[in-house]
Motif scaffolding. Structure first.
Motif, PDB file in Angstrom:
ATOM      1  N   TYR A 186       0.829  -1.197   0.000  1.00  6.31           N
ATOM      2  CA  TYR A 186       0.000   0.000   0.000  1.00  6.31           C
ATOM      3  C   TYR A 186       0.870   1.256   0.000  1.00  6.31           C
ATOM      4  O   TYR A 186       0.604   2.193  -0.745  1.00  6.31           O
ATOM      5  CB  TYR A 186      -0.933  -0.010   1.215  1.00  6.31           C
ATOM      6  CG  TYR A 186      -1.706   1.271   1.371  1.00  6.31           C
ATOM      7  CD1 TYR A 186      -2.763   1.573   0.519  1.00  6.31           C
ATOM      8  CD2 TYR A 186      -1.372   2.195   2.363  1.00  6.31           C
ATOM      9  CE1 TYR A 186      -3.465   2.759   0.650  1.00  6.31           C
ATOM     10  CE2 TYR A 186      -2.074   3.379   2.501  1.00  6.31           C
ATOM     11  CZ  TYR A 186      -3.118   3.655   1.645  1.00  6.31           C
ATOM     12  OH  TYR A 186      -3.806   4.822   1.771  1.00  6.31           O
ATOM     13  N   ARG A 187       1.906   1.267   0.824  1.00  5.20           N
ATOM     14  CA  ARG A 187       2.796   2.432   0.879  1.00  5.20           C
ATOM     15  C   ARG A 187       3.478   2.641  -0.466  1.00  5.20           C
ATOM     16  O   ARG A 187       3.623   3.778  -0.919  1.00  5.20           O
ATOM     17  CB  ARG A 187       3.837   2.263   1.972  1.00  5.20           C
ATOM     18  CG  ARG A 187       3.237   2.336   3.349  1.00  5.20           C
ATOM     19  CD  ARG A 187       4.299   2.148   4.381  1.00  5.20           C
ATOM     20  NE  ARG A 187       4.211   3.259   5.303  1.00  5.20           N
ATOM     21  CZ  ARG A 187       5.137   3.552   6.169  1.00  5.20           C
ATOM     22  NH1 ARG A 187       6.255   2.871   6.214  1.00  5.20           N
ATOM     23  NH2 ARG A 187       4.961   4.554   6.992  1.00  5.20           N
ATOM     24  N   PHE A 222       2.296   1.702  -3.371  1.00  8.56           N
ATOM     25  CA  PHE A 222       1.255   2.153  -4.300  1.00  8.56           C
ATOM     26  C   PHE A 222       0.968   3.640  -4.104  1.00  8.56           C
ATOM     27  O   PHE A 222       0.828   4.393  -5.075  1.00  8.56           O
ATOM     28  CB  PHE A 222      -0.017   1.330  -4.087  1.00  8.56           C
ATOM     29  CG  PHE A 222      -1.140   1.725  -4.990  1.00  8.56           C
ATOM     30  CD1 PHE A 222      -1.131   1.375  -6.326  1.00  8.56           C
ATOM     31  CD2 PHE A 222      -2.219   2.463  -4.508  1.00  8.56           C
ATOM     32  CE1 PHE A 222      -2.165   1.747  -7.166  1.00  8.56           C
ATOM     33  CE2 PHE A 222      -3.246   2.836  -5.343  1.00  8.56           C
ATOM     34  CZ  PHE A 222      -3.223   2.470  -6.677  1.00  8.56           C
ATOM     35  N   VAL A 223       0.912   4.071  -2.854  1.00  7.54           N
ATOM     36  CA  VAL A 223       0.632   5.481  -2.562  1.00  7.54           C
ATOM     37  C   VAL A 223       1.774   6.362  -3.060  1.00  7.54           C
ATOM     38  O   VAL A 223       1.552   7.454  -3.582  1.00  7.54           O
ATOM     39  CB  VAL A 223       0.381   5.684  -1.049  1.00  7.54           C
ATOM     40  CG1 VAL A 223       0.379   7.145  -0.679  1.00  7.54           C
ATOM     41  CG2 VAL A 223      -0.928   5.031  -0.648  1.00  7.54           C
ATOM     42  N   ARG A 224       2.988   5.897  -2.930  1.00  6.79           N
ATOM     43  CA  ARG A 224       4.121   6.693  -3.388  1.00  6.79           C
ATOM     44  C   ARG A 224       4.219   6.757  -4.902  1.00  6.79           C
ATOM     45  O   ARG A 224       4.674   7.758  -5.453  1.00  6.79           O
ATOM     46  CB  ARG A 224       5.425   6.129  -2.822  1.00  6.79           C
ATOM     47  CG  ARG A 224       5.582   6.412  -1.357  1.00  6.79           C
ATOM     48  CD  ARG A 224       6.905   5.941  -0.851  1.00  6.79           C
ATOM     49  NE  ARG A 224       6.998   6.166   0.578  1.00  6.79           N
ATOM     50  CZ  ARG A 224       7.768   5.491   1.379  1.00  6.79           C
ATOM     51  NH1 ARG A 224       8.550   4.533   0.905  1.00  6.79           N
ATOM     52  NH2 ARG A 224       7.780   5.758   2.664  1.00  6.79           N
ATOM     53  N   THR A 225       3.835   5.701  -5.581  1.00  6.43           N
ATOM     54  CA  THR A 225       3.973   5.693  -7.049  1.00  6.43           C
ATOM     55  C   THR A 225       2.780   6.314  -7.757  1.00  6.43           C
ATOM     56  O   THR A 225       2.909   6.756  -8.893  1.00  6.43           O
ATOM     57  CB  THR A 225       4.161   4.256  -7.565  1.00  6.43           C
ATOM     58  OG1 THR A 225       3.066   3.447  -7.143  1.00  6.43           O
ATOM     59  CG2 THR A 225       5.469   3.680  -7.077  1.00  6.43           C
ATOM     60  N   HIS A 226       1.592   6.349  -7.133  1.00  7.55           N
ATOM     61  CA  HIS A 226       0.393   6.881  -7.798  1.00  7.55           C
ATOM     62  C   HIS A 226      -0.359   7.869  -6.904  1.00  7.55           C
ATOM     63  O   HIS A 226      -1.572   7.718  -6.679  1.00  7.55           O
ATOM     64  CB  HIS A 226      -0.554   5.739  -8.174  1.00  7.55           C
ATOM     65  CG  HIS A 226       0.047   4.687  -9.031  1.00  7.55           C
ATOM     66  ND1 HIS A 226       0.390   4.918 -10.328  1.00  7.55           N
ATOM     67  CD2 HIS A 226       0.380   3.400  -8.769  1.00  7.55           C
ATOM     68  CE1 HIS A 226       0.891   3.812 -10.848  1.00  7.55           C
ATOM     69  NE2 HIS A 226       0.915   2.870  -9.910  1.00  7.55           N
ATOM     70  N   PRO A 227       0.274   8.921  -6.424  1.00  6.45           N
ATOM     71  CA  PRO A 227      -0.457   9.826  -5.517  1.00  6.45           C
ATOM     72  C   PRO A 227      -1.538  10.634  -6.233  1.00  6.45           C
ATOM     73  O   PRO A 227      -2.596  10.896  -5.662  1.00  6.45           O
ATOM     74  CB  PRO A 227       0.638  10.735  -4.963  1.00  6.45           C
ATOM     75  CG  PRO A 227       1.710  10.719  -5.996  1.00  6.45           C
ATOM     76  CD  PRO A 227       1.658   9.340  -6.597  1.00  6.45           C
ATOM     77  N   ASP A 228      -1.284  11.033  -7.483  1.00  6.90           N
ATOM     78  CA  ASP A 228      -2.271  11.849  -8.191  1.00  6.90           C
ATOM     79  C   ASP A 228      -3.570  11.071  -8.407  1.00  6.90           C
ATOM     80  O   ASP A 228      -4.671  11.614  -8.217  1.00  6.90           O
ATOM     81  CB  ASP A 228      -1.707  12.312  -9.538  1.00  6.90           C
ATOM     82  CG  ASP A 228      -0.537  13.265  -9.375  1.00  6.90           C
ATOM     83  OD1 ASP A 228      -0.429  13.885  -8.296  1.00  6.90           O
ATOM     84  OD2 ASP A 228       0.271  13.384 -10.328  1.00  6.90           O
ATOM     85  N   GLU A 229      -3.466   9.812  -8.799  1.00 11.02           N
ATOM     86  CA  GLU A 229      -4.659   9.012  -9.044  1.00 11.02           C
ATOM     87  C   GLU A 229      -5.467   8.811  -7.759  1.00 11.02           C
ATOM     88  O   GLU A 229      -6.699   8.820  -7.776  1.00 11.02           O
ATOM     89  CB  GLU A 229      -4.279   7.645  -9.637  1.00 11.02           C
ATOM     90  CG  GLU A 229      -3.787   7.713 -11.073  1.00 11.02           C
ATOM     91  CD  GLU A 229      -2.291   8.017 -11.191  1.00 11.02           C
ATOM     92  OE1 GLU A 229      -1.636   8.247 -10.152  1.00 11.02           O
ATOM     93  OE2 GLU A 229      -1.796   8.059 -12.324  1.00 11.02           O
ATOM     94  N   ILE A 230      -4.765   8.645  -6.654  1.00 14.14           N
ATOM     95  CA  ILE A 230      -5.461   8.454  -5.379  1.00 14.14           C
ATOM     96  C   ILE A 230      -6.200   9.731  -4.981  1.00 14.14           C
ATOM     97  O   ILE A 230      -7.361   9.696  -4.568  1.00 14.14           O
ATOM     98  CB  ILE A 230      -4.470   8.003  -4.280  1.00 14.14           C
ATOM     99  CG1 ILE A 230      -3.975   6.599  -4.594  1.00 14.14           C
ATOM    100  CG2 ILE A 230      -5.123   8.056  -2.910  1.00 14.14           C
ATOM    101  CD1 ILE A 230      -2.893   6.101  -3.682  1.00 14.14           C
ATOM    102  N   TYR A 231      -5.551  10.882  -5.131  1.00 14.17           N
ATOM    103  CA  TYR A 231      -6.214  12.151  -4.803  1.00 14.17           C
ATOM    104  C   TYR A 231      -7.424  12.388  -5.708  1.00 14.17           C
ATOM    105  O   TYR A 231      -8.471  12.850  -5.256  1.00 14.17           O
ATOM    106  CB  TYR A 231      -5.241  13.318  -4.905  1.00 14.17           C
ATOM    107  CG  TYR A 231      -4.150  13.295  -3.867  1.00 14.17           C
ATOM    108  CD1 TYR A 231      -4.421  12.998  -2.540  1.00 14.17           C
ATOM    109  CD2 TYR A 231      -2.837  13.579  -4.211  1.00 14.17           C
ATOM    110  CE1 TYR A 231      -3.427  12.973  -1.590  1.00 14.17           C
ATOM    111  CE2 TYR A 231      -1.825  13.555  -3.272  1.00 14.17           C
ATOM    112  CZ  TYR A 231      -2.129  13.249  -1.960  1.00 14.17           C
ATOM    113  OH  TYR A 231      -1.141  13.221  -1.026  1.00 14.17           O
TER     114      TYR A 231
END
Length: 137
Positions: A24-25, A27-36
């Protein structure tokens, strides 16, 4: 033996949870824009549903009440009123006669009297006039 199995099971579950957290960490670091964007989209979806529910809420219609004053002023009897409601329901004279246990000639008489009292020449005019007067919904 059961204690050993429980310890290994707990250790494997802890390792699996640790791997999920690390994934998860990553994933969050590699795709922050998509998550936001996804979080923002979910917020707008919730807001849209809430606003739509508030704006387009309809009040339940009030229960229909017969205009008794118009019924008495026109001199419409209870039996004629029953015939009128069945006419408004789209029933034929034979169906009305069967429903009310009357002869078809009696129904014809009631229909003719209703036409006179409502000043109508046909069934559709009688229904329209009765609705205008508040006799039927």
């Amino acid at each position: 033996m059961w204690r050993t199995i429980a310890i290994y099971g707990a250790a494997l579950a802890g390792a699996a949870i640790l791997l999920q957290v690390l994934q998860y960490r990553l994933f969050v670091r590699t795709h922050p824009d998509e998550i936001y964007i996804a979080i923002l989209a979910l917020l707008f979806l919730g807001l849209g549903i809430w606003v739509g529910a508030r704006l387009f809420r309809t009040q339940p219609p009030a229960p229909f009440e017969v205009n008794a004053a118009a019924q008495t002023s026109l001199g419409i009897t209870e039996r004629e009123y029953e015939v009128l409601t069945l006419i408004a329901g789209g029933r034929s004279n034979k169906e009305i006669a069967q429903k009310l246990n009357l002869s078809p000639n009696t129904v014809k008489t009631h229909v003719a009297r209703l036409f006179e009292k409502l000043e109508a020449g046909r069934r559709t005019e009688a229904i329209l006039r009765a609705r205008e007067l508040g006799l039927i919904p």
